[in-house]
Design an enzyme around this catalytic site. Structure first.
Site, short mmCIF file in Angstrom:
data_model
loop_
_atom_site.label_atom_id
_atom_site.label_comp_id
_atom_site.label_asym_id
_atom_site.label_seq_id
_atom_site.Cartn_x
_atom_site.Cartn_y
_atom_site.Cartn_z
N GLU A 1 26.13 16.15 -24.67
CA GLU A 1 26.73 15.22 -23.72
C GLU A 1 27.50 14.08 -24.39
OE1 GLU A 1 23.77 12.71 -21.71
OE2 GLU A 1 22.20 13.89 -22.66
N ASP B 1 25.70 12.04 -13.19
CA ASP B 1 24.72 12.52 -14.17
C ASP B 1 23.43 12.74 -13.41
OD1 ASP B 1 22.91 12.94 -16.20
OD2 ASP B 1 23.58 11.27 -17.45
N GLU C 1 28.25 16.91 -19.78
CA GLU C 1 26.92 17.33 -20.28
C GLU C 1 26.53 18.70 -19.77
OE1 GLU C 1 23.72 14.84 -18.84
OE2 GLU C 1 22.35 15.56 -20.39
N TYR D 1 33.46 5.52 -23.35
CA TYR D 1 33.30 4.45 -22.36
C TYR D 1 34.17 3.28 -22.80
CZ TYR D 1 29.30 7.54 -22.04
OH TYR D 1 28.52 8.66 -21.98
N HIS E 1 23.27 4.18 -17.89
CA HIS E 1 22.24 4.60 -16.94
C HIS E 1 22.36 3.83 -15.63
CE1 HIS E 1 19.43 6.50 -20.19
NE2 HIS E 1 20.45 7.27 -19.88
N HIS F 1 19.75 15.49 -26.23
CA HIS F 1 18.29 15.37 -26.37
C HIS F 1 17.65 16.70 -26.03
CE1 HIS F 1 18.39 15.06 -21.94
NE2 HIS F 1 19.40 14.22 -22.13
N ARG G 1 31.68 11.29 -19.35
CA ARG G 1 30.64 12.03 -20.08
C ARG G 1 30.65 13.46 -19.53
NH1 ARG G 1 26.93 8.53 -19.69
NH2 ARG G 1 25.68 9.25 -17.92
N ASP H 1 19.86 18.96 -16.33
CA ASP H 1 20.49 17.67 -16.67
C ASP H 1 21.96 17.93 -16.95
OD1 ASP H 1 21.15 15.15 -17.44
OD2 ASP H 1 19.95 15.13 -19.27
N HIS I 1 14.13 13.81 -21.07
CA HIS I 1 14.21 13.54 -22.51
C HIS I 1 12.94 14.16 -23.08
CE1 HIS I 1 16.94 9.85 -21.60
NE2 HIS I 1 17.55 11.00 -21.42
N HIS J 1 25.99 6.54 -27.82
CA HIS J 1 24.71 7.27 -27.74
C HIS J 1 24.78 8.54 -28.58
CE1 HIS J 1 26.57 10.02 -24.81
NE2 HIS J 1 27.03 8.95 -24.16
N ASP K 1 0.82 -1.22 0.00
CA ASP K 1 0.00 0.00 0.00
C ASP K 1 0.86 1.27 0.00
OD1 ASP K 1 0.99 -0.35 2.50
OD2 ASP K 1 -0.92 -0.04 3.56
N1 GLY Z 1 20.90 12.43 -18.04
C1 GLY Z 1 20.24 11.24 -18.35
C2 GLY Z 1 20.10 11.04 -19.81
O1 GLY Z 1 20.24 11.96 -20.57
O2 GLY Z 1 19.81 9.95 -20.25
MN MN Z 2 21.01 14.00 -20.65
#
Ligand code: GLY
Ligand code: MN
Length: 441
Positions: A382, A258, A406, A386, A241, A352, A404, A269, A359, A348, A38
């Site tokens: 970003e 991040d 960003e 890696y 992630h 975004h 990374r 972000d 996103h 990647h 709950d």
């Molecule tokens: N900062 C998380 C992403 O852009 O996926």
């Molecule tokens: Mn991002």
């Protein structure tokens, strides 16, 4: 600056202006979700709903009508003293019109009968096709019900349309009010990242860094993180992630953070990568400087009229050349880019859209072509590299390194503005900042 109600009212007017006459728009706030038994997940209203209302309660439906006049109806939870004693205050129907500048408030329990009335003689019904499975059953039932009123001269909607295209195109372009909120989200996020740098030491755990980062967000008035914070030390940074944040930080590790704060519905972000012990190793410094150069190359091309993919390609070119120079990739720049060899280490995209959702919404392509940047868009930049131990063909000096960098970039009339200014970015700046934190301990 606009008062909050005016901002959301303006958003509604703008949306309706782009729709045909005899349209209805249905937008849900979303419902609370059970986490376990709950216990509920903290509720956060759907971004489209918040954008159009500024309201944060669950179990609401906003109905906008564009007929001879434009009318806003809100279905919401009625007041309930017993429920409110346990679960928290509700605005209630009595207060909704004044508090939210809507024309008519209904109980959410009246949704079916209300929509049967409100959709009379409406031609087009718009709702989010991202939620099509939630809407199809009730909308079909309302259309069925209205068809039965045909002999009374009442017509039922004949078109069901996707709201996402039109509303999300609107949300892609940030107004002055939204930019001011995003600046604040960005600056709170900067403070959180500085706190994370101050807290990250060999022997500390990733979650302890998370605690300092998120405590700073909360202290600055942010109600929640914009997305789950990533505190990834050493090889964990090669997981894009990674959100477990359970490991102990080791001497010699880079720490990749991040994370972003939410402010009045808008996300920050940022990614920072820095050495926990305050000094980059020679290999770490080389890779870090390469990623920074790629980020600067991508940011520098952002201005109105430039296509979205140009920023990505600028970073790919720098990264690929850098990987050749370091002996990590072998071959000709042109061929390696064409074969996408860099994707083993940079898998990647460059970034975004950023807004109410991390996103954020908005199409990246139009008529199959990458769209051009225009003033009011906000985009993250970003790039990363890696290199894990699984890259066994790569010299081990580069292994277990995830980097990374960003920032959040607003496209302006004449170029761009970095919203996330205030962080040390070069190797020298980061080492100086880490050393200053050590001196303060
Ligand atoms: N900062 C998380 C992403 O852009 O996926
Ligand atoms: Mn991002």
């Amino acid at each position: 600056m606009l008062k909050s109600n005016e901002f959301h009212q303006h958003n509604r007017h703008k949306l309706l202006a782009s729709l045909p006459d005899n349209s209805a728009v249905l937008v849900s706030s979303g419902a609370e979700k059970i986490r376990n038994r709950d216990v509920e997940f903290p509720f956060r209203a759907e971004s489209d709903f918040f954008y159009l209302t500024g309201f944060t309660e669950p179990d609401c439906v906003l109905v906008l009508l564009k007929k001879e006049s434009r009318v806003t109806h809100l279905f919401l939870r009625p007041k309930d003293p017993e429920q409110e004693t346990w679960q928290g205050r509700r605005l209630g129907l009595e207060n909704a019109c004044e508090a939210l500048s809507v024309d008519q408030a209904w109980s959410i329990d009246e949704l079916d009968e209300g929509l049967l009335e409100l959709l009379e003689n409406i031609e087009s019904v718009y709702f989010s096709f991202s939620q099509i499975s939630d809407w199809l059953t009730p909308v079909s039932a309302w259309i069925d019900g209205l068809k039965q009123k045909g002999r009374q001269g009442i017509s039922a909607p004949s078109k069901i349309c996707d709201l996402d295209g039109v509303l999300h195109e609107q949300r892609l372009f940030k107004s002055a009010e939204e930019i001011s909120r995003m600046r604040q989200a960005a600056q709170i996020s900067v403070k959180g990242h500085l706190a994370a740098m101050a807290a990250a030491l060999p022997g500390k755990f990733e979650f302890q860094v998370q605690a300092e980062l998120e405590a700073t967000f909360v202290r600055e008035g942010s109600p929640r993180v914009a997305f789950s914070s990533i505190i990834a030390s050493g090889h964990n940074a090669c997981i894009l992630h990674y959100t477990e944040n359970r490991d102990e930080i080791q001497d010699g590790d880079l720490v990749l953070v991040d994370a972003g704060a939410e402010w009045q519905g808008y996300a920050g972000d940022i990614t920072t990568t820095f050495p926990a012990n305050g000094k980059f190793s020679s290999a770490q410094a080389k890779l870090y400087s390469l990623v920074l150069k790629a980020q600067q190359a991508a940011i520098s091309v952002i201005q109105p009229g430039v296509a979205y993919n140009v920023a990505h390609e600028a970073s790919v070119k720098v990264l690929t050349q850098g990987l050749i120079d370091l002996g990590i990739l072998k071959g000709k720049l042109k061929t390696l880019i064409k074969e996408e060899s860099y994707k083993r280490f940079f898998m990647h995209g460059i970034g975004h859209w950023l807004g109410m959702d991390v996103h954020d919404v908005g199409a990246y392509k139009q008529n199959q072509a990458w769209r051009e940047f225009k003033p009011g868009m906000v985009v993250t930049v970003e790039p990363g590299l890696y290199i894990s131990a699984e890259h066994s063909d790569v010299d081990s000096q580069w292994h277990n390194t995830g980097i990374r960098i960003e920032d959040d970039i607003l496209v302006t009339e004449i170029g761009h503005e970095i919203l996330t200014v205030g962080l040390p970015r070069t190797v020298a700046e980061i080492e100086a900042q880490m050393s200053a934190f050590t001196a303060l301990r």
